[in-house]
Design an enzyme around this catalytic site. Structure first.
Site, short mmCIF file in Angstrom:
data_model
loop_
_atom_site.label_atom_id
_atom_site.label_comp_id
_atom_site.label_asym_id
_atom_site.label_seq_id
_atom_site.Cartn_x
_atom_site.Cartn_y
_atom_site.Cartn_z
N LYS A 8 7.80 1.95 17.24
CA LYS A 8 7.34 3.04 16.35
C LYS A 8 5.86 3.28 16.59
CE LYS A 8 4.69 0.50 13.35
NZ LYS A 8 3.23 0.56 13.41
N ASP A 132 7.32 -3.15 7.51
CA ASP A 132 7.69 -2.07 8.44
C ASP A 132 9.18 -2.06 8.79
OD1 ASP A 132 5.04 -1.43 8.53
OD2 ASP A 132 4.69 -2.14 10.58
O1 C5P Z 1 4.87 -7.19 5.55
P1 C5P Z 1 4.40 -7.97 6.72
O2 C5P Z 1 4.85 -9.40 6.67
O3 C5P Z 1 4.72 -7.32 8.02
O4 C5P Z 1 2.84 -7.99 6.63
C1 C5P Z 1 2.05 -8.86 7.41
C2 C5P Z 1 0.67 -8.92 6.82
O5 C5P Z 1 -0.01 -7.66 7.00
C3 C5P Z 1 0.62 -9.16 5.33
O6 C5P Z 1 0.64 -10.52 5.04
C4 C5P Z 1 -0.70 -8.52 4.94
O7 C5P Z 1 -1.77 -9.38 5.26
C5 C5P Z 1 -0.79 -7.34 5.88
N1 C5P Z 1 -0.30 -6.09 5.27
C6 C5P Z 1 -1.03 -5.48 4.26
N2 C5P Z 1 -0.58 -4.32 3.72
C7 C5P Z 1 0.55 -3.75 4.15
C8 C5P Z 1 1.31 -4.34 5.18
C9 C5P Z 1 0.85 -5.52 5.72
O8 C5P Z 1 -2.09 -5.98 3.86
N3 C5P Z 1 0.94 -2.59 3.61
#
Ligand code: C5P
Length: 284
Positions: A8, A132
């Site tokens: 993406k 995501d």
């Molecule tokens: O959701 P995911 O595990 O992919 O996110 C990884 C990290 O990216 C989170 O722990 C956070 O630090 C950061 N993140 C964030 N805000 C988002 C998505 C991700 O701060 N909307």
């Protein structure tokens, strides 16, 4: 069975605020592209994940395992799988490769179980794996809000092709988010940007660029280098380090600076089918 797992890009990415749970509220136009990993998935006597790329972690940190465990936990089904992952999407690129693999694994496991769980349910489960992951259950074009997990599927945008360039080095998503100063970002209205794209125009921006460039000043130089080659628009995607470049490529970009360079097109899916590559579409 073979399943295609697309990358993406974020055509715009607005970060609204840091939340008390550590995540950030965002508003972003996500678009799937025809750069695919593939997952060969079959029932097996033992769980096994293999990959053509030795850099890919095959242990529990791989989001494919999270998808398998979650599906088992939610359904109570007992099954073992052999998954062979063929990796084409570069890692630490902001191209959503790991998230896409997890979404594709969920979809594939469900296909192996005669689609017994609805797609909307799978999409809810996907949010537990990563912010995501739910996007990949959209049409391939979606306006995503919340921490990214609130997905509003859109009609496909006007077909478009562009280049993706990724330097050798990558960036960790949490690192980029953690060094972000959300209060210093320009207060752009994401709904207005969305309307611009829907009307067939474009207005690319990425609020994660300043923190990525602060962490890796070389990345900003790389963006300028690509701009100097005549691309009309050059922007980092997601948390980087891949750059998306609109316009024609001058064919002299060094493979040493950009080991990954590929022209891609927007990709969409027509539910209930998953993503395909046009030649070898996988229907279940
Ligand atoms: O959701 P995911 O595990 O992919 O996110 C990884 C990290 O990216 C989170 O722990 C956070 O630090 C950061 N993140 C964030 N805000 C988002 C998505 C991700 O701060 N909307």
């Amino acid at each position: 069975m073979i399943f295609f797992s697309p990358a993406k890009v974020n055509l715009f990415l607005r970060i609204l605020r840091r939340r008390s749970d550590g995540y950030h509220d965002l508003a972003s136009l996500f678009q799937a592209v025809d750069l695919y990993d593939t997952l060969h998935v079959e029932f097996s006597e033992e769980d096994c994940l293999t990959c053509n790329d030795l850099q890919v972690p095959l242990g529990p940190s791989n989001l494919i395992w999270k998808a398998i465990y979650l599906y088992r936990q939610q359904t109570g089904y007992a099954f073992k799988l052999h998954i062979q992952l063929d990796k084409k999407i570069p890692m630490e690129a902001g191209l959503g490769g790991g998230s896409s693999n997890a979404a594709t694994a969920l979809w594939a496991i469900n296909a192996l179980h005669d689609h017994s769980i609805s797609e909307s349910e799978l999409c809810k489960w996907a949010a537990e794996i990563g912010s995501d992951v739910p996007f990949f259950f959209s049409s391939g074009t979606a306006y995503c809000t919340g921490r990214g997990e609130q997905v509003n599927s859109l009609l496909p945008l006007k077909p478009s092709s562009f280049w993706i360039f990724k330097p050798l080095f990558g960036l960790s998503t949490p690192l980029v988010y953690n060094s972000l100063r959300a209060d210093l970002l320009p207060s752009r209205d994401p709904e207005a940007y969305l309307q611009t794209f829907i009307k067939g125009h474009h207005a690319y921006f990425n609020d994660l660029e300043p923190s990525a460039f602060e962490l890796l000043p070389k990345l900003k130089e790389i963006r300028e280098l690509l701009r100097s080659h005549g691309f009309e628009d050059v922007m980092m995607t997601g948390s980087g380090t891949a750059m998306i470049c609109f316009g024609e490529k001058i064919p002299s970009l060094s493979k040493e600076i950009f080991p990954f360079q590929q022209r891609v097109h927007f990709a969409n899916r027509s539910p209930p089918h998953w993503y395909g590559n046009g030649q070898k579409t996988c229907f279940n």
